[in-house]
Design a protein around this motif. Structure first.
Motif: not given
Length: 634
Positions: A72-76, A213-219, A225-234
Protein backbone atom coordinates in the motif's frame (compact mmCIF):
# COMPACT_ATOMS: atom_id res chain seq x y z
CA UNK A 1 -5.61 -14.06 13.80
CA UNK A 2 -4.24 -14.02 10.27
CA UNK A 3 -3.35 -11.30 7.87
CA UNK A 4 -0.99 -8.33 8.02
CA UNK A 5 -0.93 -7.99 11.81
CA UNK A 6 2.01 -9.67 13.55
CA UNK A 7 -0.10 -10.21 16.67
CA UNK A 8 2.97 -9.62 18.83
CA UNK A 9 4.07 -6.90 21.24
CA UNK A 10 7.66 -6.53 22.45
CA UNK A 11 7.62 -5.43 26.11
CA UNK A 12 11.04 -4.17 27.21
CA UNK A 13 12.09 -3.70 30.83
CA UNK A 14 15.13 -1.44 30.59
CA UNK A 15 15.78 -1.54 34.34
CA UNK A 16 16.32 -5.29 34.39
CA UNK A 17 17.65 -5.52 30.85
CA UNK A 18 15.01 -8.04 29.79
CA UNK A 19 12.39 -8.23 27.07
CA UNK A 20 9.39 -10.47 26.56
CA UNK A 21 7.05 -11.09 23.66
CA UNK A 22 3.34 -10.87 24.37
CA UNK A 23 0.28 -11.50 22.16
CA UNK A 24 -1.55 -8.53 20.71
CA UNK A 25 -5.09 -8.34 22.05
CA UNK A 26 -7.79 -9.07 19.46
CA UNK A 27 -10.12 -6.66 21.26
CA UNK A 28 -7.44 -3.96 20.98
CA UNK A 29 -7.29 -4.52 17.23
CA UNK A 30 -11.04 -4.32 16.74
CA UNK A 31 -11.51 -1.20 18.88
CA UNK A 32 -8.28 0.78 18.32
CA UNK A 33 -6.96 -0.63 15.01
CA UNK A 34 -3.22 0.13 15.27
CA UNK A 35 -0.47 2.72 15.72
CA UNK A 36 -1.76 5.77 17.57
CA UNK A 37 -4.85 3.85 18.73
CA UNK A 38 -2.86 0.97 20.24
CA UNK A 39 -0.56 3.43 21.97
CA UNK A 40 -3.11 5.75 23.54
CA UNK A 41 -5.31 2.87 24.73
CA UNK A 42 -2.47 1.21 26.63
CA UNK A 43 -0.91 4.49 27.74
CA UNK A 44 -4.19 5.68 29.22
CA UNK A 45 -4.64 2.52 31.24
CA UNK A 46 -1.05 1.69 32.22
CA UNK A 47 0.73 4.99 32.98
CA UNK A 48 -0.19 6.89 36.18
CA UNK A 49 -1.49 10.41 35.54
CA UNK A 50 1.03 12.03 37.90
CA UNK A 51 4.08 10.21 36.54
CA UNK A 52 7.27 12.23 36.09
CA UNK A 53 7.63 12.52 32.28
CA UNK A 54 11.37 11.96 32.63
CA UNK A 55 11.14 9.32 35.33
CA UNK A 56 11.45 5.58 34.77
CA UNK A 57 7.71 5.06 35.38
CA UNK A 58 6.81 6.92 32.18
CA UNK A 59 6.49 4.18 29.56
CA UNK A 60 7.19 4.90 25.89
CA UNK A 61 4.92 3.16 23.35
CA UNK A 62 5.97 2.58 19.75
CA UNK A 63 3.09 1.55 17.49
CA UNK A 64 2.67 0.70 13.83
CA UNK A 65 -0.37 -0.16 11.73
CA UNK A 66 -1.93 -3.05 9.80
CA UNK A 67 -0.91 -1.69 6.38
CA UNK A 68 2.71 -1.29 7.45
CA UNK A 69 5.17 -3.23 5.34
CA UNK A 70 2.65 -4.00 2.58
CA UNK A 71 2.58 -2.63 -0.95
CA UNK A 72 0.00 0.00 0.00
CA UNK A 73 1.55 3.35 -1.03
CA UNK A 74 3.02 5.26 1.90
CA UNK A 75 2.38 2.58 4.55
CA UNK A 76 5.44 3.70 6.41
CA UNK A 77 4.79 5.70 9.54
CA UNK A 78 5.33 5.03 13.25
CA UNK A 79 3.88 6.57 16.43
CA UNK A 80 5.79 7.28 19.66
CA UNK A 81 3.63 7.97 22.73
CA UNK A 82 4.38 8.86 26.38
CA UNK A 83 3.62 11.65 28.83
CA UNK A 84 5.18 14.79 27.39
CA UNK A 85 8.02 16.50 29.28
CA UNK A 86 7.28 19.64 27.27
CA UNK A 87 3.58 20.06 28.05
CA UNK A 88 2.97 17.62 30.90
CA UNK A 89 0.05 16.31 28.84
CA UNK A 90 -0.28 13.77 26.07
CA UNK A 91 2.98 13.22 24.24
CA UNK A 92 2.64 11.69 20.81
CA UNK A 93 4.70 12.04 17.65
CA UNK A 94 4.77 10.39 14.26
CA UNK A 95 7.49 9.88 11.65
CA UNK A 96 7.75 8.39 8.18
CA UNK A 97 10.62 6.80 6.30
CA UNK A 98 11.51 3.12 6.66
CA UNK A 99 11.69 2.41 10.40
CA UNK A 100 8.01 1.43 10.84
CA UNK A 101 7.92 -1.20 8.07
CA UNK A 102 11.20 -2.67 9.30
CA UNK A 103 9.66 -3.12 12.75
CA UNK A 104 6.84 -5.10 11.14
CA UNK A 105 9.39 -7.24 9.26
CA UNK A 106 11.11 -7.84 12.62
CA UNK A 107 7.87 -9.35 13.92
CA UNK A 108 6.08 -6.72 16.02
CA UNK A 109 3.04 -4.44 15.93
CA UNK A 110 4.07 -2.52 19.04
CA UNK A 111 7.08 -2.03 21.32
CA UNK A 112 6.77 -0.81 24.92
CA UNK A 113 9.79 0.58 26.77
CA UNK A 114 9.60 0.67 30.57
CA UNK A 115 12.04 1.67 33.30
CA UNK A 116 15.53 3.06 32.80
CA UNK A 117 18.77 1.37 31.78
CA UNK A 118 21.66 1.66 34.23
CA UNK A 119 23.99 2.87 31.48
CA UNK A 120 23.59 4.11 27.89
CA UNK A 121 22.30 1.38 25.58
CA UNK A 122 20.78 0.95 22.19
CA UNK A 123 18.28 -1.76 21.36
CA UNK A 124 18.74 -4.05 18.40
CA UNK A 125 15.39 -5.58 17.46
CA UNK A 126 15.50 -8.34 14.86
CA UNK A 127 13.19 -11.22 13.93
CA UNK A 128 11.22 -11.49 17.19
CA UNK A 129 14.32 -10.87 19.32
CA UNK A 130 15.75 -7.90 21.21
CA UNK A 131 19.39 -7.29 22.18
CA UNK A 132 20.68 -4.67 24.60
CA UNK A 133 23.90 -3.17 23.26
CA UNK A 134 26.33 -0.79 24.94
CA UNK A 135 25.93 2.79 23.69
CA UNK A 136 28.49 4.50 25.92
CA UNK A 137 30.58 5.33 22.85
CA UNK A 138 27.51 6.84 21.14
CA UNK A 139 26.47 9.20 23.93
CA UNK A 140 27.12 12.76 22.79
CA UNK A 141 27.11 11.93 19.09
CA UNK A 142 24.76 13.69 16.70
CA UNK A 143 22.07 11.89 14.70
CA UNK A 144 24.10 11.10 11.53
CA UNK A 145 27.16 9.91 13.45
CA UNK A 146 24.99 7.72 15.68
CA UNK A 147 23.28 6.04 12.74
CA UNK A 148 26.58 5.52 10.93
CA UNK A 149 28.24 3.97 13.99
CA UNK A 150 25.35 1.56 14.63
CA UNK A 151 25.15 0.40 11.02
CA UNK A 152 28.90 -0.16 10.95
CA UNK A 153 28.80 -2.10 14.22
CA UNK A 154 25.95 -4.33 13.04
CA UNK A 155 27.50 -4.74 9.60
CA UNK A 156 24.23 -4.36 7.70
CA UNK A 157 23.35 -1.24 5.71
CA UNK A 158 19.70 -2.29 5.69
CA UNK A 159 19.33 -1.71 9.44
CA UNK A 160 16.84 1.08 10.21
CA UNK A 161 17.78 3.39 13.08
CA UNK A 162 15.70 5.70 15.27
CA UNK A 163 18.03 7.82 17.40
CA UNK A 164 18.26 10.82 19.70
CA UNK A 165 20.86 13.55 19.56
CA UNK A 166 22.80 15.63 22.10
CA UNK A 167 19.76 17.84 22.78
CA UNK A 168 17.77 14.90 24.18
CA UNK A 169 20.69 13.73 26.29
CA UNK A 170 20.94 17.17 27.88
CA UNK A 171 17.24 17.25 28.67
CA UNK A 172 16.00 19.73 26.06
CA UNK A 173 12.29 19.14 26.49
CA UNK A 174 11.40 19.32 22.78
CA UNK A 175 13.98 16.84 21.49
CA UNK A 176 12.75 14.29 18.98
CA UNK A 177 13.36 10.73 17.85
CA UNK A 178 14.89 10.84 14.37
CA UNK A 179 14.43 7.95 11.95
CA UNK A 180 16.51 7.68 8.78
CA UNK A 181 18.49 10.79 9.83
CA UNK A 182 15.80 13.42 9.21
CA UNK A 183 12.43 11.66 9.56
CA UNK A 184 11.56 13.33 12.81
CA UNK A 185 9.07 12.29 15.44
CA UNK A 186 9.96 15.67 16.84
CA UNK A 187 6.94 17.04 18.66
CA UNK A 188 6.17 16.88 22.41
CA UNK A 189 9.64 15.71 23.50
CA UNK A 190 9.51 11.97 22.81
CA UNK A 191 13.27 12.02 22.18
CA UNK A 192 13.78 13.51 25.62
CA UNK A 193 11.76 10.65 27.11
CA UNK A 194 13.84 8.05 25.23
CA UNK A 195 17.11 9.65 26.37
CA UNK A 196 15.84 9.81 29.97
CA UNK A 197 15.68 6.03 29.80
CA UNK A 198 19.37 5.93 28.82
CA UNK A 199 18.44 4.69 25.35
CA UNK A 200 20.43 6.33 22.57
CA UNK A 201 18.78 4.53 19.68
CA UNK A 202 16.62 1.67 18.49
CA UNK A 203 18.00 -0.30 15.55
CA UNK A 204 15.70 -2.66 13.66
CA UNK A 205 16.31 -5.31 11.05
CA UNK A 206 13.67 -7.80 9.94
CA UNK A 207 13.55 -10.57 7.37
CA UNK A 208 10.04 -11.88 8.01
CA UNK A 209 7.66 -11.12 5.11
CA UNK A 210 4.26 -9.57 5.71
CA UNK A 211 1.35 -11.62 4.39
CA UNK A 212 -2.09 -10.23 3.74
CA UNK A 213 -5.27 -12.23 4.27
CA UNK A 214 -6.67 -11.93 0.73
CA UNK A 215 -3.68 -11.32 -1.59
CA UNK A 216 -5.48 -11.07 -4.93
CA UNK A 217 -8.11 -8.72 -3.58
CA UNK A 218 -5.49 -6.61 -1.81
CA UNK A 219 -3.26 -6.37 -4.90
CA UNK A 220 -6.18 -5.32 -7.09
CA UNK A 221 -7.12 -2.59 -4.62
CA UNK A 222 -3.55 -1.31 -4.41
CA UNK A 223 -3.23 -1.15 -8.20
CA UNK A 224 -6.50 0.77 -8.39
CA UNK A 225 -5.44 3.19 -5.65
CA UNK A 226 -2.05 3.80 -7.25
CA UNK A 227 -3.73 4.66 -10.53
CA UNK A 228 -5.92 7.21 -8.78
CA UNK A 229 -2.92 8.77 -7.05
CA UNK A 230 -1.04 9.16 -10.32
CA UNK A 231 -3.90 11.05 -11.99
CA UNK A 232 -4.88 13.08 -8.91
CA UNK A 233 -4.79 16.88 -9.47
CA UNK A 234 -2.32 17.25 -6.59
CA UNK A 235 0.10 14.56 -7.77
CA UNK A 236 2.50 16.59 -9.92
CA UNK A 237 2.71 19.42 -7.41
CA UNK A 238 3.46 17.06 -4.55
CA UNK A 239 6.22 15.37 -6.55
CA UNK A 240 7.75 18.70 -7.57
CA UNK A 241 7.51 20.58 -4.28
CA UNK A 242 6.04 18.40 -1.54
CA UNK A 243 5.00 20.42 1.50
CA UNK A 244 7.34 23.27 0.53
CA UNK A 245 4.61 24.36 -1.91
CA UNK A 246 2.96 25.95 1.13
CA UNK A 247 5.57 28.71 1.22
CA UNK A 248 4.22 30.39 -1.92
CA UNK A 249 0.58 29.39 -1.53
CA UNK A 250 0.25 30.64 2.04
CA UNK A 251 2.14 33.80 1.19
CA UNK A 252 -0.25 34.45 -1.68
CA UNK A 253 -3.22 33.93 0.65
CA UNK A 254 -1.66 36.34 3.15
CA UNK A 255 -1.23 33.90 6.03
CA UNK A 256 2.42 32.79 5.93
CA UNK A 257 4.01 33.23 9.36
CA UNK A 258 6.31 36.23 8.89
CA UNK A 259 8.51 37.77 11.58
CA UNK A 260 6.71 35.88 14.31
CA UNK A 261 3.12 36.14 13.00
CA UNK A 262 3.07 39.93 12.74
CA UNK A 263 2.09 39.84 9.08
CA UNK A 264 1.02 37.19 6.57
CA UNK A 265 3.34 38.00 3.68
CA UNK A 266 7.12 37.80 3.35
CA UNK A 267 8.67 40.29 0.97
CA UNK A 268 11.51 37.87 0.11
CA UNK A 269 9.27 34.89 -0.68
CA UNK A 270 10.73 34.34 -4.14
CA UNK A 271 14.19 33.91 -2.62
CA UNK A 272 13.11 31.21 -0.14
CA UNK A 273 10.12 29.51 -1.76
CA UNK A 274 9.72 25.83 -2.47
CA UNK A 275 10.04 26.61 -6.16
CA UNK A 276 13.38 28.33 -5.57
CA UNK A 277 14.57 25.37 -3.53
CA UNK A 278 13.52 22.87 -6.19
CA UNK A 279 15.04 24.82 -9.06
CA UNK A 280 18.40 25.64 -7.46
CA UNK A 281 19.36 23.17 -4.74
CA UNK A 282 17.27 20.01 -5.18
CA UNK A 283 19.26 17.04 -6.50
CA UNK A 284 16.39 14.57 -6.75
CA UNK A 285 13.13 13.53 -5.15
CA UNK A 286 12.83 11.10 -2.26
CA UNK A 287 9.94 8.88 -1.18
CA UNK A 288 9.19 6.90 1.96
CA UNK A 289 8.75 3.13 1.98
CA UNK A 290 6.40 1.86 -0.77
CA UNK A 291 5.26 5.37 -1.70
CA UNK A 292 4.82 6.51 -5.30
CA UNK A 293 4.89 10.21 -4.39
CA UNK A 294 8.55 11.25 -3.92
CA UNK A 295 7.49 14.42 -2.10
CA UNK A 296 10.72 14.82 -0.13
CA UNK A 297 13.99 15.93 -1.65
CA UNK A 298 17.73 15.65 -1.46
CA UNK A 299 19.43 19.05 -1.43
CA UNK A 300 23.05 20.08 -1.70
CA UNK A 301 24.81 23.39 -1.16
CA UNK A 302 28.17 23.83 -2.86
CA UNK A 303 30.34 26.87 -2.37
CA UNK A 304 33.78 27.47 -3.89
CA UNK A 305 33.96 23.88 -5.08
CA UNK A 306 33.17 22.51 -1.63
CA UNK A 307 29.96 20.85 -0.39
CA UNK A 308 28.84 22.56 2.80
CA UNK A 309 25.50 20.76 3.13
CA UNK A 310 24.06 17.57 1.68
CA UNK A 311 20.86 16.31 3.24
CA UNK A 312 17.28 15.22 2.77
CA UNK A 313 14.67 17.89 3.27
CA UNK A 314 13.46 20.27 4.47
CA UNK A 315 9.68 20.12 4.76
CA UNK A 316 7.56 23.28 4.86
CA UNK A 317 7.79 23.67 8.64
CA UNK A 318 11.58 23.70 8.66
CA UNK A 319 11.84 25.91 5.59
CA UNK A 320 9.44 28.53 6.93
CA UNK A 321 10.88 28.24 10.45
CA UNK A 322 14.24 29.66 9.49
CA UNK A 323 13.27 31.97 6.63
CA UNK A 324 10.00 33.92 6.85
CA UNK A 325 9.43 33.33 10.57
CA UNK A 326 12.77 34.80 11.61
CA UNK A 327 12.91 37.33 8.74
CA UNK A 328 15.71 35.59 6.85
CA UNK A 329 15.80 36.07 3.03
CA UNK A 330 18.72 33.68 2.43
CA UNK A 331 17.60 30.17 1.44
CA UNK A 332 20.98 28.53 2.06
CA UNK A 333 21.27 29.99 5.54
CA UNK A 334 17.78 28.71 6.35
CA UNK A 335 18.70 25.19 5.22
CA UNK A 336 21.83 25.23 7.37
CA UNK A 337 19.71 26.08 10.43
CA UNK A 338 17.29 23.21 9.67
CA UNK A 339 20.23 20.83 9.27
CA UNK A 340 21.62 21.92 12.63
CA UNK A 341 18.31 21.09 14.34
CA UNK A 342 18.18 17.69 12.62
CA UNK A 343 21.74 16.79 13.58
CA UNK A 344 21.29 17.90 17.18
CA UNK A 345 17.87 16.23 17.37
CA UNK A 346 15.45 19.10 18.02
CA UNK A 347 11.94 20.01 16.86
CA UNK A 348 12.22 22.86 14.33
CA UNK A 349 8.76 24.18 15.25
CA UNK A 350 9.52 24.75 18.92
CA UNK A 351 13.13 25.77 18.32
CA UNK A 352 12.14 28.45 15.82
CA UNK A 353 9.32 29.70 18.06
CA UNK A 354 11.74 30.10 20.97
CA UNK A 355 14.10 32.09 18.74
CA UNK A 356 11.47 34.20 16.95
CA UNK A 357 9.79 34.96 20.28
CA UNK A 358 13.10 36.29 21.64
CA UNK A 359 13.59 38.33 18.48
CA UNK A 360 10.22 40.00 18.92
CA UNK A 361 10.95 40.77 22.56
CA UNK A 362 14.28 42.26 21.46
CA UNK A 363 12.65 44.40 18.77
CA UNK A 364 10.05 45.63 21.27
CA UNK A 365 12.83 46.60 23.69
CA UNK A 366 11.64 44.17 26.35
CA UNK A 367 14.97 42.35 26.45
CA UNK A 368 18.46 43.43 25.42
CA UNK A 369 21.61 41.74 24.11
CA UNK A 370 22.87 41.44 27.67
CA UNK A 371 19.89 39.19 28.45
CA UNK A 372 20.91 36.88 25.58
CA UNK A 373 24.64 36.30 26.01
CA UNK A 374 25.47 39.43 24.03
CA UNK A 375 23.70 38.30 20.86
CA UNK A 376 22.14 40.74 18.41
CA UNK A 377 18.61 39.34 18.15
CA UNK A 378 17.46 41.44 15.22
CA UNK A 379 15.14 39.65 12.81
CA UNK A 380 17.17 38.18 9.95
CA UNK A 381 20.42 37.81 11.91
CA UNK A 382 21.22 34.17 11.14
CA UNK A 383 24.48 34.17 13.06
CA UNK A 384 22.39 34.71 16.18
CA UNK A 385 20.02 31.93 15.06
CA UNK A 386 22.92 29.48 14.64
CA UNK A 387 24.33 30.45 18.04
CA UNK A 388 20.95 29.99 19.72
CA UNK A 389 20.40 26.56 18.16
CA UNK A 390 23.76 25.40 19.51
CA UNK A 391 23.15 26.98 22.90
CA UNK A 392 19.72 25.37 23.22
CA UNK A 393 21.00 21.91 22.28
CA UNK A 394 23.83 22.16 24.81
CA UNK A 395 21.74 24.07 27.38
CA UNK A 396 24.34 26.79 27.65
CA UNK A 397 23.64 30.38 28.71
CA UNK A 398 20.37 31.69 27.26
CA UNK A 399 19.98 28.27 25.63
CA UNK A 400 19.40 26.68 29.01
CA UNK A 401 16.46 29.02 29.51
CA UNK A 402 15.03 28.14 26.10
CA UNK A 403 15.63 24.40 26.50
CA UNK A 404 12.32 23.92 28.30
CA UNK A 405 10.43 25.57 25.44
CA UNK A 406 9.27 29.11 24.71
CA UNK A 407 6.45 29.06 27.26
CA UNK A 408 8.74 28.24 30.18
CA UNK A 409 11.34 30.70 28.90
CA UNK A 410 8.78 33.51 28.97
CA UNK A 411 7.79 32.61 32.51
CA UNK A 412 11.39 32.59 33.68
CA UNK A 413 12.12 35.86 31.89
CA UNK A 414 8.90 37.22 33.41
CA UNK A 415 8.09 39.00 30.17
CA UNK A 416 6.12 38.35 27.00
CA UNK A 417 4.27 35.14 27.86
CA UNK A 418 1.30 36.39 25.82
CA UNK A 419 3.62 36.57 22.79
CA UNK A 420 4.43 32.87 22.77
CA UNK A 421 2.41 31.28 19.98
CA UNK A 422 1.31 28.02 21.58
CA UNK A 423 -1.69 26.04 22.74
CA UNK A 424 -1.42 24.04 25.96
CA UNK A 425 2.36 24.44 25.95
CA UNK A 426 2.97 23.23 22.38
CA UNK A 427 4.05 25.82 19.83
CA UNK A 428 2.04 26.09 16.62
CA UNK A 429 2.86 25.69 12.92
CA UNK A 430 3.95 28.31 10.38
CA UNK A 431 0.58 29.27 8.92
CA UNK A 432 -1.18 32.20 10.55
CA UNK A 433 -4.45 30.87 12.07
CA UNK A 434 -6.24 34.14 11.28
CA UNK A 435 -6.23 33.12 7.63
CA UNK A 436 -7.34 29.54 8.22
CA UNK A 437 -10.35 29.37 10.55
CA UNK A 438 -10.73 25.58 10.48
CA UNK A 439 -7.06 25.04 11.20
CA UNK A 440 -7.32 27.64 13.96
CA UNK A 441 -10.04 25.61 15.68
CA UNK A 442 -8.05 22.43 15.12
CA UNK A 443 -5.07 23.97 16.91
CA UNK A 444 -7.23 25.03 19.85
CA UNK A 445 -8.70 21.58 20.48
CA UNK A 446 -5.87 19.25 19.35
CA UNK A 447 -5.14 16.53 21.88
CA UNK A 448 -1.40 17.10 22.04
CA UNK A 449 -1.51 20.93 22.16
CA UNK A 450 -1.06 23.41 19.32
CA UNK A 451 -0.86 20.86 16.55
CA UNK A 452 -2.10 21.09 12.96
CA UNK A 453 -1.69 17.38 12.18
CA UNK A 454 -4.46 16.20 14.48
CA UNK A 455 -7.12 17.50 12.07
CA UNK A 456 -5.74 18.97 8.81
CA UNK A 457 -9.17 20.34 7.72
CA UNK A 458 -8.08 20.99 4.14
CA UNK A 459 -11.72 21.06 2.99
CA UNK A 460 -11.82 24.73 3.91
CA UNK A 461 -9.65 25.45 0.85
CA UNK A 462 -12.10 23.75 -1.50
CA UNK A 463 -14.56 26.64 -2.00
CA UNK A 464 -17.08 23.94 -2.95
CA UNK A 465 -20.28 25.45 -1.56
CA UNK A 466 -22.50 22.59 -2.68
CA UNK A 467 -20.36 19.93 -1.04
CA UNK A 468 -20.13 22.07 2.10
CA UNK A 469 -23.92 22.30 2.42
CA UNK A 470 -24.28 18.57 1.87
CA UNK A 471 -21.50 17.48 4.25
CA UNK A 472 -21.46 20.17 6.94
CA UNK A 473 -24.76 22.05 6.69
CA UNK A 474 -23.43 25.39 5.47
CA UNK A 475 -21.53 26.61 2.44
CA UNK A 476 -19.27 28.64 4.76
CA UNK A 477 -17.47 25.42 5.69
CA UNK A 478 -15.75 25.44 2.29
CA UNK A 479 -14.15 28.88 2.71
CA UNK A 480 -11.08 29.47 4.87
CA UNK A 481 -12.03 32.94 6.13
CA UNK A 482 -15.54 31.93 7.28
CA UNK A 483 -16.10 30.23 10.60
CA UNK A 484 -19.55 28.61 10.38
CA UNK A 485 -19.49 24.85 9.90
CA UNK A 486 -15.86 24.58 10.96
CA UNK A 487 -16.73 22.73 14.18
CA UNK A 488 -18.21 19.90 12.11
CA UNK A 489 -15.34 20.02 9.59
CA UNK A 490 -12.71 19.70 12.32
CA UNK A 491 -14.57 16.82 13.98
CA UNK A 492 -14.67 14.98 10.67
CA UNK A 493 -11.01 15.53 9.87
CA UNK A 494 -9.85 14.69 13.39
CA UNK A 495 -11.39 11.27 12.97
CA UNK A 496 -9.83 10.80 9.54
CA UNK A 497 -6.45 11.80 10.93
CA UNK A 498 -6.82 9.41 13.85
CA UNK A 499 -7.53 6.53 11.47
CA UNK A 500 -4.59 7.57 9.29
CA UNK A 501 -2.35 7.45 12.38
CA UNK A 502 -3.72 4.00 13.22
CA UNK A 503 -3.11 2.64 9.75
CA UNK A 504 0.16 4.61 9.82
CA UNK A 505 -0.24 5.50 6.20
CA UNK A 506 0.69 8.95 4.93
CA UNK A 507 -1.81 11.77 5.48
CA UNK A 508 -0.88 13.20 2.08
CA UNK A 509 -2.93 10.47 0.45
CA UNK A 510 -5.43 9.48 3.14
CA UNK A 511 -6.40 12.96 4.39
CA UNK A 512 -5.25 15.70 2.00
CA UNK A 513 -5.81 13.86 -1.29
CA UNK A 514 -8.73 11.91 0.23
CA UNK A 515 -7.91 8.76 -1.71
CA UNK A 516 -9.59 6.44 0.81
CA UNK A 517 -13.22 6.78 1.87
CA UNK A 518 -14.29 4.90 5.00
CA UNK A 519 -16.04 2.40 2.78
CA UNK A 520 -12.85 1.75 0.85
CA UNK A 521 -10.86 1.52 4.08
CA UNK A 522 -13.25 -1.22 5.17
CA UNK A 523 -12.60 -3.21 2.01
CA UNK A 524 -8.85 -2.64 2.18
CA UNK A 525 -8.63 -3.69 5.84
CA UNK A 526 -10.62 -6.81 5.13
CA UNK A 527 -8.24 -7.73 2.30
CA UNK A 528 -5.17 -7.00 4.45
CA UNK A 529 -6.23 -8.51 7.77
CA UNK A 530 -9.30 -10.67 7.21
CA UNK A 531 -11.20 -8.53 9.71
CA UNK A 532 -14.60 -7.19 8.70
CA UNK A 533 -15.25 -3.70 10.02
CA UNK A 534 -17.85 -1.63 8.19
CA UNK A 535 -17.28 2.03 7.39
CA UNK A 536 -19.13 3.27 10.48
CA UNK A 537 -17.17 0.97 12.77
CA UNK A 538 -13.94 2.37 11.33
CA UNK A 539 -15.08 5.97 11.77
CA UNK A 540 -16.08 5.16 15.35
CA UNK A 541 -12.52 4.00 16.04
CA UNK A 542 -11.32 7.46 15.09
CA UNK A 543 -13.98 9.07 17.28
CA UNK A 544 -13.11 6.71 20.14
CA UNK A 545 -9.44 7.69 20.00
CA UNK A 546 -10.19 11.43 19.97
CA UNK A 547 -12.44 11.04 23.02
CA UNK A 548 -10.01 8.88 24.97
CA UNK A 549 -7.23 11.37 24.33
CA UNK A 550 -9.55 14.15 25.45
CA UNK A 551 -10.26 12.30 28.68
CA UNK A 552 -6.53 12.06 29.31
CA UNK A 553 -6.38 15.84 29.03
CA UNK A 554 -9.43 16.14 31.28
CA UNK A 555 -7.60 14.01 33.86
CA UNK A 556 -5.00 16.81 33.97
CA UNK A 557 -7.64 19.51 34.47
CA UNK A 558 -8.03 20.62 30.85
CA UNK A 559 -11.39 22.26 30.11
CA UNK A 560 -12.86 24.67 27.58
CA UNK A 561 -10.79 27.48 29.08
CA UNK A 562 -7.67 25.72 27.78
CA UNK A 563 -9.01 25.31 24.22
CA UNK A 564 -7.81 28.73 23.28
CA UNK A 565 -5.41 30.62 21.05
CA UNK A 566 -2.95 33.47 21.69
CA UNK A 567 -4.68 36.86 21.76
CA UNK A 568 -2.78 37.94 18.66
CA UNK A 569 -4.99 35.62 16.64
CA UNK A 570 -8.32 36.37 18.33
CA UNK A 571 -7.96 40.12 18.91
CA UNK A 572 -5.42 41.59 16.46
CA UNK A 573 -6.51 41.63 12.78
CA UNK A 574 -3.95 40.67 10.17
CA UNK A 575 -2.44 43.91 8.81
CA UNK A 576 -3.26 45.44 5.44
CA UNK A 577 -0.16 44.05 3.72
CA UNK A 578 -1.52 40.54 4.32
CA UNK A 579 -3.60 40.91 1.18
CA UNK A 580 -6.60 38.52 0.96
CA UNK A 581 -6.39 37.73 4.70
CA UNK A 582 -6.08 41.35 5.86
CA UNK A 583 -8.41 42.29 8.70
CA UNK A 584 -9.13 38.71 9.72
CA UNK A 585 -9.24 37.40 13.29
CA UNK A 586 -10.27 34.01 14.67
CA UNK A 587 -13.88 33.80 15.92
CA UNK A 588 -13.06 30.99 18.31
CA UNK A 589 -16.04 30.85 20.68
CA UNK A 590 -18.79 30.09 18.15
CA UNK A 591 -16.57 27.48 16.51
CA UNK A 592 -15.97 25.83 19.89
CA UNK A 593 -19.71 25.77 20.59
CA UNK A 594 -20.36 24.02 17.30
CA UNK A 595 -17.43 21.63 17.77
CA UNK A 596 -18.45 20.54 21.28
CA UNK A 597 -22.05 20.10 20.22
CA UNK A 598 -21.08 17.92 17.25
CA UNK A 599 -18.73 15.89 19.46
CA UNK A 600 -21.25 15.27 22.23
CA UNK A 601 -19.18 17.19 24.77
CA UNK A 602 -20.49 19.53 27.44
CA UNK A 603 -20.60 22.94 25.78
CA UNK A 604 -19.54 24.84 28.92
CA UNK A 605 -16.69 22.63 30.07
CA UNK A 606 -15.54 20.88 26.91
CA UNK A 607 -15.70 17.53 28.74
CA UNK A 608 -17.17 14.52 26.91
CA UNK A 609 -20.66 13.61 28.11
CA UNK A 610 -21.22 10.28 29.79
CA UNK A 611 -23.61 9.27 27.01
CA UNK A 612 -20.89 9.90 24.40
CA UNK A 613 -18.32 7.82 26.25
CA UNK A 614 -20.86 5.04 26.73
CA UNK A 615 -21.76 5.05 23.04
CA UNK A 616 -18.07 4.70 22.17
CA UNK A 617 -17.55 1.85 24.60
CA UNK A 618 -14.92 3.57 26.75
CA UNK A 619 -16.96 4.68 29.76
CA UNK A 620 -15.49 1.86 31.86
CA UNK A 621 -11.99 3.14 31.10
CA UNK A 622 -12.65 6.72 32.14
CA UNK A 623 -15.16 6.48 34.99
CA UNK A 624 -12.70 7.76 37.60
CA UNK A 625 -11.67 10.67 35.42
CA UNK A 626 -15.30 11.50 34.69
CA UNK A 627 -16.13 11.57 38.40
CA UNK A 628 -13.23 13.97 39.02
CA UNK A 629 -14.38 16.18 36.13
CA UNK A 630 -17.79 16.60 37.79
CA UNK A 631 -15.99 18.16 40.74
CA UNK A 632 -14.16 20.47 38.33
CA UNK A 633 -17.43 21.61 36.79
CA UNK A 634 -18.89 22.44 40.20
Amino acid sequence: MKGSYRNKVLDVDLTSGTAKVEPLSEILIETFLGGRGFNVRRFFEEVPRDVDPLGPENALYIGIGPLEGTSFPGSCRVNFTARSPQTGLLGDSNAGGFFGPELKYAGFDQVVLRGRASKPVYLFIHDEACEFRDASNLWGKDIPDTQKAIIEELGDSRVQVAAVGPAAERGVKFAGIFCNLVRAAARTGMGTVLASKNVKAIAVRGTMPVEVALPDMFDDLVVEIKREILVHPQYKGRVYLGTTALMSSLNQLGCLCTRHYRTGRFEAIHQVSGERLADTLKIKGKACFSCIIPCSRYVRIDEKGKTILASEGPEFEGLAAFTSKVGNPDLKEGLIAVDMCNRLGMDVITTSEAIAFLMELYERGEISSSDADGLDLSFGNMQAVYALIEKIARREGIGDLLGDGAVEAARKLDVGEELVMHVKGLEIFKADPRGLKGYALGLAVASRGGDHLRSEPSFEFSEDAEAARKLYGTEDAAFRLRYKGKGRVVKDYEERCAISDCLNACKNTLVNMEILSYDRMSTLLHAATGIKLDQEEIRLIGERIVNLERMYLVSHGVTRADDTLPKRFTEEPLPEESGPSAGSVVELDPMLDEYYESRGWDINSGIPKESTLKRLGILHLVNGVLDESLVLRR
